[in-house]
Design an enzyme around this catalytic site. Structure first.
Site, PDB file in Angstrom:
ATOM      1  N   HIS A 268     -27.964  -1.929  -7.102  1.00 14.64           N
ATOM      2  CA  HIS A 268     -28.985  -1.097  -7.757  1.00 14.64           C
ATOM      3  C   HIS A 268     -30.374  -1.301  -7.144  1.00 14.64           C
ATOM      4  O   HIS A 268     -31.388  -1.251  -7.837  1.00 14.64           O
ATOM      5  CB  HIS A 268     -29.060  -1.376  -9.263  1.00 14.64           C
ATOM      6  CG  HIS A 268     -27.812  -1.059 -10.016  1.00 14.64           C
ATOM      7  ND1 HIS A 268     -27.583   0.136 -10.633  1.00 14.64           N
ATOM      8  CD2 HIS A 268     -26.686  -1.808 -10.240  1.00 14.64           C
ATOM      9  CE1 HIS A 268     -26.388   0.137 -11.217  1.00 14.64           C
ATOM     10  NE2 HIS A 268     -25.830  -1.038 -10.985  1.00 14.64           N
TER      11      HIS A 268
ATOM     12  N   ASN B  71     -24.718   2.775 -17.069  1.00 14.36           N
ATOM     13  CA  ASN B  71     -24.494   3.613 -15.888  1.00 14.36           C
ATOM     14  C   ASN B  71     -24.316   5.062 -16.320  1.00 14.36           C
ATOM     15  O   ASN B  71     -24.210   5.345 -17.515  1.00 14.36           O
ATOM     16  CB  ASN B  71     -23.222   3.172 -15.152  1.00 14.36           C
ATOM     17  CG  ASN B  71     -23.451   1.948 -14.277  1.00 14.36           C
ATOM     18  OD1 ASN B  71     -24.586   1.598 -13.942  1.00 14.36           O
ATOM     19  ND2 ASN B  71     -22.364   1.290 -13.904  1.00 14.36           N
TER      20      ASN B  71
ATOM     21  N   HIS C  29     -31.372  -7.150 -18.669  1.00 16.76           N
ATOM     22  CA  HIS C  29     -30.322  -8.132 -18.945  1.00 16.76           C
ATOM     23  C   HIS C  29     -29.529  -7.687 -20.173  1.00 16.76           C
ATOM     24  O   HIS C  29     -30.109  -7.533 -21.247  1.00 16.76           O
ATOM     25  CB  HIS C  29     -30.979  -9.492 -19.217  1.00 16.76           C
ATOM     26  CG  HIS C  29     -30.003 -10.629 -19.321  1.00 16.76           C
ATOM     27  ND1 HIS C  29     -28.666 -10.451 -19.580  1.00 16.76           N
ATOM     28  CD2 HIS C  29     -30.183 -11.956 -19.195  1.00 16.76           C
ATOM     29  CE1 HIS C  29     -28.067 -11.633 -19.609  1.00 16.76           C
ATOM     30  NE2 HIS C  29     -28.975 -12.560 -19.374  1.00 16.76           N
TER      31      HIS C  29
ATOM     32  N   TYR D 288     -27.286 -11.764 -14.899  1.00 18.05           N
ATOM     33  CA  TYR D 288     -28.598 -11.113 -14.788  1.00 18.05           C
ATOM     34  C   TYR D 288     -29.753 -12.106 -14.733  1.00 18.05           C
ATOM     35  O   TYR D 288     -30.671 -11.946 -13.928  1.00 18.05           O
ATOM     36  CB  TYR D 288     -28.772 -10.061 -15.895  1.00 18.05           C
ATOM     37  CG  TYR D 288     -27.903  -8.835 -15.630  1.00 18.05           C
ATOM     38  CD1 TYR D 288     -26.507  -8.923 -15.708  1.00 18.05           C
ATOM     39  CD2 TYR D 288     -28.438  -7.619 -15.251  1.00 18.05           C
ATOM     40  CE1 TYR D 288     -25.696  -7.836 -15.424  1.00 18.05           C
ATOM     41  CE2 TYR D 288     -27.630  -6.520 -14.968  1.00 18.05           C
ATOM     42  CZ  TYR D 288     -26.262  -6.643 -15.063  1.00 18.05           C
ATOM     43  OH  TYR D 288     -25.457  -5.562 -14.772  1.00 18.05           O
TER      44      TYR D 288
HETATM   45 FE1  HDE Z   1     -24.866  -4.789 -13.142  1.00 11.44          FE
HETATM   46  N1  HDE Z   1     -26.021  -6.079 -12.084  1.00 11.44           N
HETATM   47  N2  HDE Z   1     -23.309  -6.054 -12.956  1.00 11.44           N
HETATM   48  N3  HDE Z   1     -23.624  -3.461 -14.041  1.00 11.44           N
HETATM   49  N4  HDE Z   1     -26.352  -3.519 -13.288  1.00 11.44           N
HETATM   50  C1  HDE Z   1     -27.295  -5.871 -11.745  1.00 11.44           C
HETATM   51  O1  HDE Z   1     -29.042  -7.423 -11.958  1.00 11.44           O
HETATM   52  C2  HDE Z   1     -23.394  -7.345 -12.599  1.00 11.44           C
HETATM   53  C3  HDE Z   1     -22.306  -3.625 -14.325  1.00 11.44           C
HETATM   54  C4  HDE Z   1     -26.353  -2.328 -13.959  1.00 11.44           C
HETATM   55  O2  HDE Z   1     -32.466  -1.077 -12.885  1.00 11.44           O
HETATM   56  C5  HDE Z   1     -27.947  -7.087 -11.145  1.00 11.44           C
HETATM   57  O3  HDE Z   1     -31.294  -7.288 -11.919  1.00 11.44           O
HETATM   58  C6  HDE Z   1     -22.112  -7.981 -12.733  1.00 11.44           C
HETATM   59  C7  HDE Z   1     -21.834  -2.647 -15.249  1.00 11.44           C
HETATM   60  C8  HDE Z   1     -27.615  -1.653 -13.777  1.00 11.44           C
HETATM   61  O4  HDE Z   1     -32.913  -3.214 -12.665  1.00 11.44           O
HETATM   62  C9  HDE Z   1     -26.838  -8.146 -11.230  1.00 11.44           C
HETATM   63  C10 HDE Z   1     -21.258  -7.013 -13.158  1.00 11.44           C
HETATM   64  C11 HDE Z   1     -22.921  -1.864 -15.504  1.00 11.44           C
HETATM   65  C12 HDE Z   1     -28.370  -2.505 -12.969  1.00 11.44           C
HETATM   66  C13 HDE Z   1     -25.705  -7.370 -11.844  1.00 11.44           C
HETATM   67  C14 HDE Z   1     -22.027  -5.815 -13.315  1.00 11.44           C
HETATM   68  C15 HDE Z   1     -24.021  -2.381 -14.742  1.00 11.44           C
HETATM   69  C16 HDE Z   1     -27.557  -3.648 -12.684  1.00 11.44           C
HETATM   70  C17 HDE Z   1     -28.572  -6.858  -9.795  1.00 11.44           C
HETATM   71  C18 HDE Z   1     -19.763  -7.123 -13.389  1.00 11.44           C
HETATM   72  C19 HDE Z   1     -22.995  -0.627 -16.410  1.00 11.44           C
HETATM   73  C20 HDE Z   1     -29.774  -2.242 -12.461  1.00 11.44           C
HETATM   74  C21 HDE Z   1     -30.047  -6.847  -9.986  1.00 11.44           C
HETATM   75  C22 HDE Z   1     -19.450  -7.832 -14.535  1.00 11.44           C
HETATM   76  C23 HDE Z   1     -22.724  -0.925 -17.791  1.00 11.44           C
HETATM   77  C24 HDE Z   1     -30.800  -2.628 -13.472  1.00 11.44           C
HETATM   78  C25 HDE Z   1     -30.237  -7.200 -11.365  1.00 11.44           C
HETATM   79  C26 HDE Z   1     -32.179  -2.277 -12.964  1.00 11.44           C
HETATM   80  C27 HDE Z   1     -27.977  -4.726 -11.928  1.00 11.44           C
HETATM   81  C28 HDE Z   1     -24.530  -7.950 -12.125  1.00 11.44           C
HETATM   82  C29 HDE Z   1     -21.427  -4.583 -13.722  1.00 11.44           C
HETATM   83  C30 HDE Z   1     -25.309  -1.750 -14.765  1.00 11.44           C
HETATM   84  C31 HDE Z   1     -26.449  -8.806  -9.923  1.00 11.44           C
HETATM   85  C32 HDE Z   1     -21.805  -9.420 -12.430  1.00 11.44           C
HETATM   86  C33 HDE Z   1     -20.421  -2.534 -15.853  1.00 11.44           C
HETATM   87  C34 HDE Z   1     -28.023  -0.297 -14.347  1.00 11.44           C
HETATM   88  O5  HDE Z   1     -27.190  -9.195 -12.066  1.00 11.44           O
END
Ligand code: HDE
Length: 684
Positions: free
Chosen positions: A76, A149, A340, A363
């Site tokens: 993202h 999402n 988060h 997060y």
């Molecule tokens: Fe994320 N995801 N994600 N994700 N995610 C991040 O956090 C993660 C997942 C989502 O505009 C990271 O600050 C794991 C689902 C958005 O700043 C990180 C898993 C959904 C954003 C991270 C998921 C999301 C992130 C990277 C699997 C929809 C951007 C930078 C379990 C429900 C937020 C950060 C923004 C961002 C980890 C799966 C949505 C790495 C481990 C499912 C919208 O922490």
């Protein structure tokens, strides 16, 4: 800081005002506040001599510049955000004690960041990808983040596989190709060998993955969460955002061209519409299931690869979010915002969804590296609007100056404060779910059906939507070098639908397996999954008006006024920038030429022309209209424009309106614009 605390409690905008600095009209100083007499020449020993170490101004300026970049988000990275507010329509008190969901007269400030997942910070915005839809609610009980999402399911079921799916989709490590694209070997190798991704891939191959605008896509919390009310009763809940403008998409050829013509297409669209006062609106919806109905469905509600069909569990619309203000500074706000899923308020709790559980770790961990330490909550965009007090101290970039000598609990020297708040005082108390089990690394049997809902999705698509899915598979797999991977994917999708597998196989040099797959037993549809069944509205659509000198001024004014009254945004394209003269003393400002504008950047074309004839204009306009035609866009023509369409052989196609009666023409054209794409049109 004390003053800031006071404004804190009033509104997020006022709080941010405290940190806002306008350098305009000020004297230039160093970061120590020293006014500098010179900012163009470094300090040298003689005019042609070496620069001196003593030049503290040069060193400070250059060091700061050298450190301007922070690590981009690992996923993202490419995103854009805006401020706004949320208001609940009716109290949700029977379900949740969350205060911001109880008082219909209260407005909660929000900050929303939209993003793509795979690309780097500078990548194009209209690539085929999932869009992030992350909302921070600054509630009086603390920040609540709904980090969702634009698709309601996910690729994997357990967070431990997240690094794998992301490694597979990111550019391949040996040559860092391709940027922001899933059309390559490693991604599809992952898909075929991790079949829990089957349902999500259907969404990714669908029109949902190429939205027309951030303002025209749905948002989903994806996981099952819990609402908990004042008496401690819990309900399972899924969150939805529904755009008031309906859900609309680009077509693939257009999306690819926009990536080159305007890689900032989505942020520009959001930015410009907010600047113009076309505030994007999204309604918040919830699906609610009783605790004792946890096992009443044919799927596991803890499995993030499953959705709850809206026809089975209806979406209750409970409030509305309006985005009203662009950021002042993209780095300070959009880049530094830290979302988060674990930022919750009383009344909202988690479930044991293994994907959610893993996110609750990830997060904070990622913010520590990205924002450089544990005090990122003090960055203005991240600060809650309510005061915060605890015994956490120090760390990089600490801004709070905690007074007093006590920083531990329990204590007697500070009257045992800060003290935990009871539930009645608003303290967060975790829902007391009973859990029991052996420690195992395993997946529940109830998570093992990967295909039923992939088939449900396929069954629910309209004919054009199905065609787009087939084309997307053909494109993506057509870019895969490994024949074996292509074959594995086709074998996998034979489980979803045999016609689909056949249609893909036919174009990518492999064969679909014989016999019917798993999906043939599934007849159900869920009409809510087809975006063609959502609202169709003309507001904020961009229409290109193609003109030369000598156009019929009176008639055109009438049409333009009608379009504008509906909220449509007409923009004039002509041979040169500046005023274009029509009859009746009418002059219109051309904001674009064919050099700077392109049909892919507009939703519809209105061909007017004028009396002036020009070969170059004709050639450019021909290309422009034919491209719009091939992207199924509404086309209107009056006056000289009519003959022009007829000569070009597109006069009587579906979605083309031509007329002499201006009132009738405007009304029909608006209807076509609202309908978005003209799928009935034959495009070769
Ligand atoms: Fe994320 N995801 N994600 N994700 N995610 C991040 O956090 C993660 C997942 C989502 O505009 C990271 O600050 C794991 C689902 C958005 O700043 C990180 C898993 C959904 C954003 C991270 C998921 C999301 C992130 C990277 C699997 C929809 C951007 C930078 C379990 C429900 C937020 C950060 C923004 C961002 C980890 C799966 C949505 C790495 C481990 C499912 C919208 O922490």
């Amino acid at each position: 800081m004390k003053d800031e605390r006071k404004v804190n409690e009033k509104s997020k905008d006022k709080q941010l005002e405290f940190f806002r600095v306008d350098d305009k009209g000020k004297k230039l100083t160093t970061n120590q506040g020293l006014k500098m007499a010179e900012d163009e020449f470094s300090l040298k020993a003689g005019e042609r001599g070496p620069t001196l170490m003593e030049d503290f101004h040069f060193r400070e300026k250059m060091t700061h510049f050298d450190h301007e970049r922070i690590p981009e988000r690992v996923v993202h990275a490419r995103g854009f955000a805006a401020h706004g507010e949320f208001q609940v329509y009716e109290s949700m008190r029977p379900y949740t004690r969350a205060k911001f969901l109880q008082d219909p007269s209260a407005k909660t400030p929000v900050f929303v960041r939209f993003s793509t997942v795979a690309g780097s910070r500078g990548s194009a915005e209209t690539v085929r990808d999932v869009r992030g839809f992350a909302t921070k609610f600054y509630t009086e009980e603390g920040n609540y983040d709904l980090v969702g999402n634009n698709m309601p399911v996910f690729f994997i079921q357990d967070a431990i596989k997240f690094p794998d799916v992301i490694h597979a989709v990111k550019p391949e490590p040996h040559n860092e190709i391709p940027q922001a694209a899933s059309a390559h070997d490693t991604f599809w190798d992952f898909v075929a060998n991790n079949q829990e991704s089957a349902h999500m891939i259907m969404w990714l191959m669908s029109d949902r993955a190429i939205p027309r605008s951030f303002r025209m896509m749905e948002g989903f919390g994806v996981h099952t969460f819990r609402f908990v009310n004042e008496s401690g009763t819990a309900h399972f809940v899924k969150f939805h955002w529904k755009p008031k403008l309906g859900i609309h998409s680009l077509v693939w050829d257009e999306a690819q061209k926009i990536s080159g013509k305007d890689p900032d297409f989505h942020r520009r669209d959001l930015w410009e519409n907010i600047e113009k006062g076309n505030f994007p609106e999204f309604e918040l919806g919830v699906q609610i299931i009783k605790e004792d109905e946890e096992f009443a469905f044919g799927f596991d509600i803890l499995d993030a690869t499953k959705l709850w069909p809206e026809e089975v569990v209806p979406v209750k619309i409970i409030g509305k979010m309006t985005l009203t203000r662009n950021v002042d500074n993209v780095f300070a706000e959009t880049e530094q915002v830290a979302f988060h899923p674990g930022h919750v308020v009383p009344g909202i709790d988690f479930t044991n969804d293994p994907l959610l559980q893993g996110r609750l770790f990830s997060y904070t961990d990622t913010q520590l590296i990205r924002l450089g330490g544990p005090n990122f909550h003090e960055i203005p965009i991240n600060r809650p609007v309510c005061p915060f007090h605890n015994n956490q101290r120090d760390g990089y970039h600490r801004q709070t100056i905690n007074v007093g000598k006590v920083s531990y609990h329990r204590n007697s020297l500070a009257g045992n404060t800060p003290s935990p708040a009871s539930e009645a005082e608003g303290g967060y108390v975790h829902y007391q779910e009973k859990v029991e089990g052996r420690k195992v690394r395993a997946r529940s049997e109830s998570f093992k059906d990967h295909f039923s809902q992939a088939t449900l999705f396929w069954n629910s698509m309209s004919k054009p939507e199905k065609k787009h899915i087939i084309d997307a598979f053909r494109f993506e797999l057509g870019k895969v070098m490994s024949n074996s991977v292509r074959q594995q994917v086709v074998d996998m999708y034979a489980n979803v639908n045999h016609d689909l597998a056949d249609a893909i196989a036919e174009y990518i040099g492999v064969k679909a397996p014989k016999g019917l797959g798993f999906g043939e037993n599934i007849q159900q549809t869920s009409p809510a999954l087809s975006q063609e069944n959502t609202a169709h509205r003309p507001e904020t659509r961009k229409v290109s008006i193609i003109l030369t000198e000598g156009f019929n001024g009176k008639d055109l004014k009438l049409v333009l006024n009608k379009l504008k009254a509906t909220g449509i945004q007409p923009e004039v394209i002509s041979e040169k920038l500046g005023k274009v003269k029509g009859t009746d003393g009418v002059e219109l400002e051309a904001g674009h030429t064919f050099l700077t504008a392109d049909s892919v950047l507009f939703d519809a074309v209105y061909m007017v022309r004028g009396s002036r004839k020009s070969k170059k204009f004709n050639k450019d306009a021909t290309f422009f209209i034919h491209e719009a035609f091939s992207h199924y866009k509404p086309i209107g023509a009056t006056h000289e424009g009519k003959q022009w369409l007829e000569v070009n052989g597109i006069g009587d196609a579906a979605g083309v309106v031509m007329a002499d009666d201006m009132e009738w023409f405007a009304n029909e054209f608006i209807k076509l614009i609202a309908a978005h794409r003209q799928w009935g049109r034959k495009v070769v």
